[in-house]
Design a protein around this motif. Structure first.
Motif, PDB file in Angstrom:
ATOM      1  N   GLN A  60     192.371  70.653 103.185  1.00  0.00           N
ATOM      2  CA  GLN A  60     191.526  71.954 103.666  1.00  0.00           C
ATOM      3  C   GLN A  60     190.479  70.660 103.570  1.00  0.00           C
ATOM      4  OE1 GLN A  60     188.895  73.253 105.463  1.00  0.00           O
ATOM      5  NE2 GLN A  60     189.764  75.366 104.054  1.00  0.00           N
ATOM      6  N   THR A  61     190.039  70.231 104.629  1.00  0.00           N
ATOM      7  CA  THR A  61     189.000  69.305 104.501  1.00  0.00           C
ATOM      8  C   THR A  61     187.184  69.671 105.180  1.00  0.00           C
ATOM      9  OG1 THR A  61     189.940  68.113 106.477  1.00  0.00           O
ATOM     10  CG2 THR A  61     190.848  67.314 104.669  1.00  0.00           C
ATOM     11  N   SER A  62     187.562  70.470 105.465  1.00  0.00           N
ATOM     12  CA  SER A  62     186.477  71.287 106.714  1.00  0.00           C
ATOM     13  C   SER A  62     184.559  71.277 105.410  1.00  0.00           C
ATOM     14  CB  SER A  62     186.238  73.094 106.879  1.00  0.00           C
ATOM     15  OG  SER A  62     186.557  73.309 106.068  1.00  0.00           O
ATOM     16  N   ARG A  63     185.553  70.975 103.871  1.00  0.00           N
ATOM     17  CA  ARG A  63     184.806  71.760 102.483  1.00  0.00           C
ATOM     18  C   ARG A  63     185.514  70.778 101.452  1.00  0.00           C
ATOM     19  NH1 ARG A  63     186.425  77.047 102.926  1.00  0.00           N
ATOM     20  NH2 ARG A  63     187.629  77.547 101.108  1.00  0.00           N
ATOM     21  N   TYR A  64     184.132  70.365 100.945  1.00  0.00           N
ATOM     22  CA  TYR A  64     185.430  70.272  99.115  1.00  0.00           C
ATOM     23  C   TYR A  64     184.283  71.295  98.323  1.00  0.00           C
ATOM     24  CZ  TYR A  64     186.037  65.125 100.562  1.00  0.00           C
ATOM     25  OH  TYR A  64     186.847  64.343 101.663  1.00  0.00           O
ATOM     26  N   GLU A  65     185.568  71.178  96.967  1.00  0.00           N
ATOM     27  CA  GLU A  65     185.051  72.354  96.015  1.00  0.00           C
ATOM     28  C   GLU A  65     185.372  71.054  94.294  1.00  0.00           C
ATOM     29  OE1 GLU A  65     186.286  76.254  97.139  1.00  0.00           O
ATOM     30  OE2 GLU A  65     187.865  75.874  96.627  1.00  0.00           O
ATOM     31  N   ILE A  66     184.698  71.757  93.901  1.00  0.00           N
ATOM     32  CA  ILE A  66     184.394  71.228  92.699  1.00  0.00           C
ATOM     33  C   ILE A  66     184.021  72.429  91.536  1.00  0.00           C
ATOM     34  CG2 ILE A  66     184.389  68.985  93.257  1.00  0.00           C
ATOM     35  CD1 ILE A  66     181.078  69.215  91.977  1.00  0.00           C
ATOM     36  N   ALA A  67     184.358  71.420  90.131  1.00  0.00           N
ATOM     37  CA  ALA A  67     183.715  72.982  89.255  1.00  0.00           C
ATOM     38  C   ALA A  67     183.668  71.872  88.081  1.00  0.00           C
ATOM     39  CB  ALA A  67     185.447  73.539  88.830  1.00  0.00           C
ATOM     40  N   VAL A  68     182.466  72.167  87.561  1.00  0.00           N
ATOM     41  CA  VAL A  68     181.565  71.462  86.430  1.00  0.00           C
ATOM     42  C   VAL A  68     181.752  72.343  85.440  1.00  0.00           C
ATOM     43  CG1 VAL A  68     179.803  69.927  86.244  1.00  0.00           C
ATOM     44  CG2 VAL A  68     180.464  70.023  88.288  1.00  0.00           C
ATOM     45  N   SER A  69     182.037  71.902  83.935  1.00  0.00           N
ATOM     46  CA  SER A  69     181.514  72.097  82.686  1.00  0.00           C
ATOM     47  C   SER A  69     180.360  72.211  82.195  1.00  0.00           C
ATOM     48  CB  SER A  69     182.306  72.279  81.774  1.00  0.00           C
ATOM     49  OG  SER A  69     182.666  72.945  80.364  1.00  0.00           O
ATOM     50  N   LYS A  70     179.497  72.840  81.529  1.00  0.00           N
ATOM     51  CA  LYS A  70     178.265  72.031  81.341  1.00  0.00           C
ATOM     52  C   LYS A  70     178.520  71.154  78.897  1.00  0.00           C
ATOM     53  CE  LYS A  70     174.608  74.789  81.103  1.00  0.00           C
ATOM     54  NZ  LYS A  70     173.242  75.628  80.970  1.00  0.00           N
ATOM     55  N   ALA A  71     178.766  70.170  79.766  1.00  0.00           N
ATOM     56  CA  ALA A  71     178.606  70.032  78.895  1.00  0.00           C
ATOM     57  C   ALA A  71     177.223  69.594  77.829  1.00  0.00           C
ATOM     58  CB  ALA A  71     178.773  68.424  77.950  1.00  0.00           C
ATOM     59  N   HIS A  72     176.693  70.603  76.747  1.00  0.00           N
ATOM     60  CA  HIS A  72     175.670  70.502  76.009  1.00  0.00           C
ATOM     61  C   HIS A  72     175.490  69.289  75.021  1.00  0.00           C
ATOM     62  CE1 HIS A  72     174.976  74.924  76.956  1.00  0.00           C
ATOM     63  NE2 HIS A  72     176.327  74.907  76.617  1.00  0.00           N
ATOM     64  N   ALA A  73     176.495  68.403  74.694  1.00  0.00           N
ATOM     65  CA  ALA A  73     176.485  66.833  74.173  1.00  0.00           C
ATOM     66  C   ALA A  73     176.178  65.821  74.832  1.00  0.00           C
ATOM     67  CB  ALA A  73     177.364  67.182  73.414  1.00  0.00           C
ATOM     68  N   GLY A  74     176.321  66.256  76.321  1.00  0.00           N
ATOM     69  CA  GLY A  74     176.979  65.172  77.507  1.00  0.00           C
ATOM     70  C   GLY A  74     175.628  64.409  77.496  1.00  0.00           C
ATOM     71  N   ARG A  75     175.530  63.719  78.938  1.00  0.00           N
ATOM     72  CA  ARG A  75     174.258  62.591  78.589  1.00  0.00           C
ATOM     73  C   ARG A  75     173.510  63.246  79.895  1.00  0.00           C
ATOM     74  NH1 ARG A  75     177.815  57.288  79.789  1.00  0.00           N
ATOM     75  NH2 ARG A  75     179.032  59.367  80.580  1.00  0.00           N
ATOM     76  N   GLY A  76     173.393  64.433  80.443  1.00  0.00           N
ATOM     77  CA  GLY A  76     172.774  64.981  81.658  1.00  0.00           C
ATOM     78  C   GLY A  76     172.990  64.929  82.591  1.00  0.00           C
ATOM     79  N   GLY A  77     174.683  64.487  82.861  1.00  0.00           N
ATOM     80  CA  GLY A  77     175.226  64.317  84.177  1.00  0.00           C
ATOM     81  C   GLY A  77     175.602  66.316  84.486  1.00  0.00           C
ATOM     82  N   SER A  78     176.064  66.961  83.967  1.00  0.00           N
ATOM     83  CA  SER A  78     176.686  68.310  83.995  1.00  0.00           C
ATOM     84  C   SER A  78     175.412  68.991  83.882  1.00  0.00           C
ATOM     85  CB  SER A  78     178.005  68.321  83.108  1.00  0.00           C
ATOM     86  OG  SER A  78     177.206  69.128  81.555  1.00  0.00           O
ATOM     87  N   ARG A  79     174.607  69.003  82.483  1.00  0.00           N
ATOM     88  CA  ARG A  79     173.458  70.266  82.721  1.00  0.00           C
ATOM     89  C   ARG A  79     173.090  69.706  84.465  1.00  0.00           C
ATOM     90  NH1 ARG A  79     173.461  67.393  77.778  1.00  0.00           N
ATOM     91  NH2 ARG A  79     171.340  66.246  78.949  1.00  0.00           N
ATOM     92  N   CYS A  80     172.655  68.001  84.622  1.00  0.00           N
ATOM     93  CA  CYS A  80     171.895  68.582  86.421  1.00  0.00           C
ATOM     94  C   CYS A  80     172.582  69.622  87.295  1.00  0.00           C
ATOM     95  CB  CYS A  80     171.516  66.693  85.797  1.00  0.00           C
ATOM     96  SG  CYS A  80     170.848  66.526  88.564  1.00  0.00           S
ATOM     97  N   VAL A  81     174.106  69.546  87.368  1.00  0.00           N
ATOM     98  CA  VAL A  81     174.396  70.021  88.071  1.00  0.00           C
ATOM     99  C   VAL A  81     174.454  71.161  87.591  1.00  0.00           C
ATOM    100  CG1 VAL A  81     176.710  70.907  89.093  1.00  0.00           C
ATOM    101  CG2 VAL A  81     176.555  68.181  88.367  1.00  0.00           C
ATOM    102  N   HIS A  82     174.381  71.832  86.831  1.00  0.00           N
ATOM    103  CA  HIS A  82     174.297  73.038  86.622  1.00  0.00           C
ATOM    104  C   HIS A  82     172.765  74.091  86.804  1.00  0.00           C
ATOM    105  CE1 HIS A  82     177.495  75.227  84.233  1.00  0.00           C
ATOM    106  NE2 HIS A  82     178.224  73.966  84.259  1.00  0.00           N
ATOM    107  N   ALA A  83     171.850  73.037  86.204  1.00  0.00           N
ATOM    108  CA  ALA A  83     170.466  73.002  87.028  1.00  0.00           C
ATOM    109  C   ALA A  83     169.914  73.466  87.988  1.00  0.00           C
ATOM    110  CB  ALA A  83     169.415  72.381  85.661  1.00  0.00           C
ATOM    111  N   ASP A  84     170.791  72.081  89.471  1.00  0.00           N
ATOM    112  CA  ASP A  84     169.341  71.581  90.359  1.00  0.00           C
ATOM    113  C   ASP A  84     170.510  71.762  91.724  1.00  0.00           C
ATOM    114  OD1 ASP A  84     167.770  71.208  88.505  1.00  0.00           O
ATOM    115  OD2 ASP A  84     168.137  68.600  88.300  1.00  0.00           O
ATOM    116  N   LEU A  85     171.417  72.080  91.387  1.00  0.00           N
ATOM    117  CA  LEU A  85     172.763  71.913  92.748  1.00  0.00           C
ATOM    118  C   LEU A  85     172.380  73.534  92.764  1.00  0.00           C
ATOM    119  CD1 LEU A  85     175.069  69.135  92.490  1.00  0.00           C
ATOM    120  CD2 LEU A  85     172.642  68.922  93.491  1.00  0.00           C
TER     121      LEU A  85
END
Length: 317
Positions: A60-85
């Motif tokens: 299936q290439t009409s779309r991509y799917e990803i899943a992102v876990s919020k890393a509370h002690a991370g460096r801001g990547g996953s938090r940005c996904v959860h908050a902004d995307l």
């Protein structure tokens, strides 16, 4: 590196602190094909670049799917996904790359996933199901609420999918005990937190008939440098320029300080973006993506983490 503009077409919660995003080109055209275990770079609104596994089996290439876990002690990547995307957001991605491909010539597999490590494994399972191959999954999570894609996995059959929830078992899974049995000759593909990866690695070493392959989301917390770190020289083959790489700096840092614009992403030896051909010299590999055979061949290295066992490295730069 080529960047592709996509929009967030869909967003849903698939477990506690885990969000699934569907990404599509605004013009509706297909995205590049990929193989199971592939990941993409995601260029986030806060300036960070993070790598996330693709969930599909590649058809299936009409779309991509990803899943992102919020890393509370991370460096801001996953938090940005959860908050902004949110749905409708526009974002850039990189073309798919695969550091965790299924080896050819195999048609039986043991998969081990811990937490969000299910993402590349799910892609592989979907591919195996489409091929009619034999496979088994051990899925580990802290609680049921933290295990993503449970309904889809349970539908594949209890004879194939086994869950272990730490809170219900009141213990971590014991890979050294009788509960974990893998038929001789069946490879293990594993993605998850460091303790799970280390336990599977030990099992594989104790059972050499079960080779193990890993996808690391971050360098092991207890990882240390391989050998003594000393200064060494790098000669750039295309210009003949020689640079000194001192202790405490990577080849990548020295190149950037010398005015070179080198493609890079994770800066931790995790993504293969800065992989560079070695023409002469013996590299000291400190990445988490090269196979044993690639390390022994010594034909490439990751500029962000690798060093040298020889006094001089000649690189194709």
């Amino acid at each position: 590196m080529k960047r592709i503009r996509v929009s967030v077409e869909g967003r849903s919660d698939v477990a506690t602190d885990v969000v699934k995003l569907s990404l599509r080109k605004p013009d509706g055209n297909d995205l590049p094909a990929f193989t199971p275990g592939s990941h993409i770079d995601l260029y986030l609104p806060n300036g960070l670049v993070r790598q996330y596994s693709l969930l599909g089996d590649g058809r299936q290439t009409s779309r991509y799917e990803i899943a992102v876990s919020k890393a509370h002690a991370g460096r801001g990547g996953s938090r940005c996904v959860h908050a902004d995307l949110r749905c409708g957001a526009m974002v850039d991605i990189g073309e798919p790359r695969n550091n965790f491909a299924l080896r050819p010539g195999q048609d039986a597999f043991q998969f081990v996933a811990g937490g969000i490590g299910i993402t590349p494994i799910l892609s592989m399972i979907r591919h195996c199901a489409s091929k009619g191959w034999d496979w088994r999954l051990l899925y580990l999570a802290r609680t049921r609420a933290h295990a993503a894609f449970q309904d889809e996995l349970r539908a594949l059959g209890a004879d194939r999918v086994r869950f272990h929830f730490d809170d219900e078992a009141r213990a971590l899974f014991d890979f050294a005990g009788p509960a974990f049995v893998v038929d001789a000759g069946v490879p293990i593909y594993c993605c998850g937190p460091t303790p799970v990866m280390n336990a599977v690695d030990k099992f594989s070493k104790d059972h050499p008939e079960n080779p193990a392959f890993f996808e690391w989301f971050s360098p092991p917390a207890e990882s240390v440098a391989n050998g003594v770190t000393t200064d060494f020289r790098v000669r750039l083959d295309r210009s003949g320029r020689i640079l000194v790489v001192p202790q405490g700096k990577s080849i990548l840092q020295v190149l950037e300080e010398s005015g070179y614009d080198v493609p890079c992403s994770c800066r931790e030896g995790m993504c293969r973006t800065c992989e560079t051909t070695v023409i002469e010299g013996v590299p000291d590999h400190r990445d988490y993506v090269l196979s044993r055979e690639e390390r022994e061949a010594g034909r490439s290295l990751m500029l962000c983490v690798s060093r040298a066992k020889s006094d001089l490295l000649v690189l194709d730069l």
